[in-house]
Design a protein around this motif. Structure first.
Motif, PDB file in Angstrom:
ATOM      1  N   THR A  29       9.165   6.502  -4.381  1.00 13.88           N
ATOM      2  CA  THR A  29       8.996   5.125  -4.853  1.00 13.88           C
ATOM      3  C   THR A  29       9.452   4.091  -3.842  1.00 13.88           C
ATOM      4  N   SER A  86       3.311   8.216   4.893  1.00 15.10           N
ATOM      5  CA  SER A  86       2.735   6.906   5.197  1.00 15.10           C
ATOM      6  C   SER A  86       3.623   6.043   6.073  1.00 15.10           C
ATOM      7  N   ALA A 129       2.727  13.694  -0.265  1.00 12.80           N
ATOM      8  CA  ALA A 129       3.086  12.367   0.247  1.00 12.80           C
ATOM      9  C   ALA A 129       4.306  12.410   1.156  1.00 12.80           C
ATOM     10  N   ARG A 133       8.419   9.746   3.918  1.00  8.98           N
ATOM     11  CA  ARG A 133       7.042   9.554   3.458  1.00  8.98           C
ATOM     12  C   ARG A 133       6.055   9.701   4.626  1.00  8.98           C
ATOM     13  N   SER A 164      -5.143  -2.519  -7.533  1.00  5.70           N
ATOM     14  CA  SER A 164      -5.494  -1.582  -6.483  1.00  5.70           C
ATOM     15  C   SER A 164      -6.202  -2.331  -5.369  1.00  5.70           C
ATOM     16  N   ASP A 217       0.826  -1.206   0.000  1.00  2.00           N
ATOM     17  CA  ASP A 217       0.000   0.000   0.000  1.00  2.00           C
ATOM     18  C   ASP A 217       0.865   1.262   0.000  1.00  2.00           C
ATOM     19  N   ARG A 218       1.931   1.266   0.796  1.00  2.00           N
ATOM     20  CA  ARG A 218       2.781   2.451   0.890  1.00  2.00           C
ATOM     21  C   ARG A 218       3.536   2.727  -0.407  1.00  2.00           C
ATOM     22  N   LEU A 219       4.062   1.681  -1.029  1.00  2.00           N
ATOM     23  CA  LEU A 219       4.947   1.864  -2.172  1.00  2.00           C
ATOM     24  C   LEU A 219       4.250   1.701  -3.515  1.00  2.00           C
ATOM     25  N   GLY A 220       3.069   1.111  -3.528  1.00  2.00           N
ATOM     26  CA  GLY A 220       2.273   1.089  -4.746  1.00  2.00           C
ATOM     27  C   GLY A 220       2.372  -0.139  -5.618  1.00  2.00           C
ATOM     28  N   THR A 221       3.431  -0.932  -5.476  1.00  2.00           N
ATOM     29  CA  THR A 221       3.584  -2.123  -6.317  1.00  2.00           C
ATOM     30  C   THR A 221       4.146  -3.285  -5.511  1.00  2.00           C
ATOM     31  N   ARG A 272      -8.555  -2.034   1.694  1.00  2.00           N
ATOM     32  CA  ARG A 272      -8.299  -0.725   2.277  1.00  2.00           C
ATOM     33  C   ARG A 272      -8.651  -0.701   3.758  1.00  2.00           C
ATOM     34  N   THR A 309      -2.577  -3.415 -13.939  1.00  2.00           N
ATOM     35  CA  THR A 309      -2.657  -2.569 -12.751  1.00  2.00           C
ATOM     36  C   THR A 309      -3.392  -3.293 -11.629  1.00  2.00           C
TER      37      THR A 309
END
Length: 297
Positions: free
Chosen positions: A142, A276, A158, A274, A61, A18-22, A67, A59
């Protein structure tokens, strides 16, 4: 739901995704592989009986269930880390913290800061990377670094930031080159050096050079301030240098300040992390970094 089969590493992995996106960024941060991260998330979904990720082509999510789990678990994991630190203190903290810094911070406040940090947290491994501010901010966003010391005011939703002082910029040359300027001769022939365009200092340097009596055709660029200092010491031209990086040379007389050239406004520096990231160790390191004074060096 098989909650007894859910481990902390399942939840920690979810939070890093969640924090880094991938998945790949989380795998790098956790020192594991992307297939291992994918396997952990499949296990977590199976044991919870819920779908945590919505996949749309390439992608991915979080679903509403994913969440909610992130929101519920973030304070729980933070409180657990605080409880563990409370029993042993930061002296027993472990893990890897990645710090990014520009040359100026690396040459001034960073060495004593790192030494004090290692004394307090001897089991925390540090990975330090020196780079330009633009790269440092991107690496921080990132997840490739956890903390950054960077030039210029940093404004990003962020990121959490704190100013750590300003650095003066000086026009300098070795004594022989400076003598040409004292006599008012040679300005059109002597090379002038500036940091390259990715540096936030570059624009300020270009404006000062344009306002000076130095010919624009004499401008040369370099992305390494230390190299520019060595070139100026060797008589290779005039440079605009951050004061903390040239204190020794100025004190020894190897470089002297040039008179009659436009004054330069100081450059602001900040430390950033960050928003987050709520891990107690990172928060502790950021709070200590925020108390630094780069100006005092």
């Amino acid at each position: 739901m098989s909650i007894n089969r859910i481990s902390i590493y399942h939840l920690e992995t979810l939070l890093w995704i969640d924090r880094l996106g991938t998945f790949s960024a989380a795998a790098e941060r956790l020192n594991t592989t992307q297939p291992a991260v994918s396997a952990r998330m499949r296990e977590l979904e199976q044991r919870l009986g819920s779908t945590l990720f919505r996949r749309d082509g390439r992608t991915m999510s979080l679903t509403p269930a994913g969440r909610k789990l992130v929101n519920d678990c973030t304070p729980l994991l933070r409180d657990m880390q605080l409880a563990l630190l409370g029993s042993g203190g930061f002296n027993e903290a472990s893990g890897v913290v990645r710090i990014g810094a520009g040359e100026i911070a690396a040459a001034s406040c960073l060495p004593p800061f790192v030494a004090a940090l290692k004394a307090e947290m001897p089991n925390v491994a540090l990975e330090i990377e020196i780079d330009l501010t633009a790269n440092l901010i991107q690496q921080l966003l990132t997840g490739r670094t956890d903390l950054a010391f960077a030039a210029g005011p940093i404004a990003h939703p962020a990121l959490r930031t704190s100013p750590i002082g300003e650095v003066a910029l000086l026009w300098l040359a070795n004594p022989a080159v400076a003598a040409l300027f004292e006599r008012g001769t040679g300005e059109q022939q002597v090379p002038v050096w500036s940091l390259a365009s990715p540096s936030p200092i570059h624009g300020r340097m270009r404006e000062a050079i344009a306002a000076s009596r130095i010919a624009q055709k004499s401008l040369n660029l370099c992305n390494n301030a230390r190299m520019m200092i060595d070139i100026a010491r060797a008589g290779g031209g005039v440079g605009i240098f951050p004061e903390p990086m040239v204190r020794a040379e100025v004190a020894a007389g190897a470089l002297v300040e040039l008179a009659g050239l436009p004054a330069l406004a100081p450059v602001e520096f900040s430390v950033a992390m960050r928003v987050s990231d709520t891990e107690p160790v990172l928060t502790r390191i950021f709070d200590q970094a925020a108390g630094l004074s780069l100006t005092a060096g």
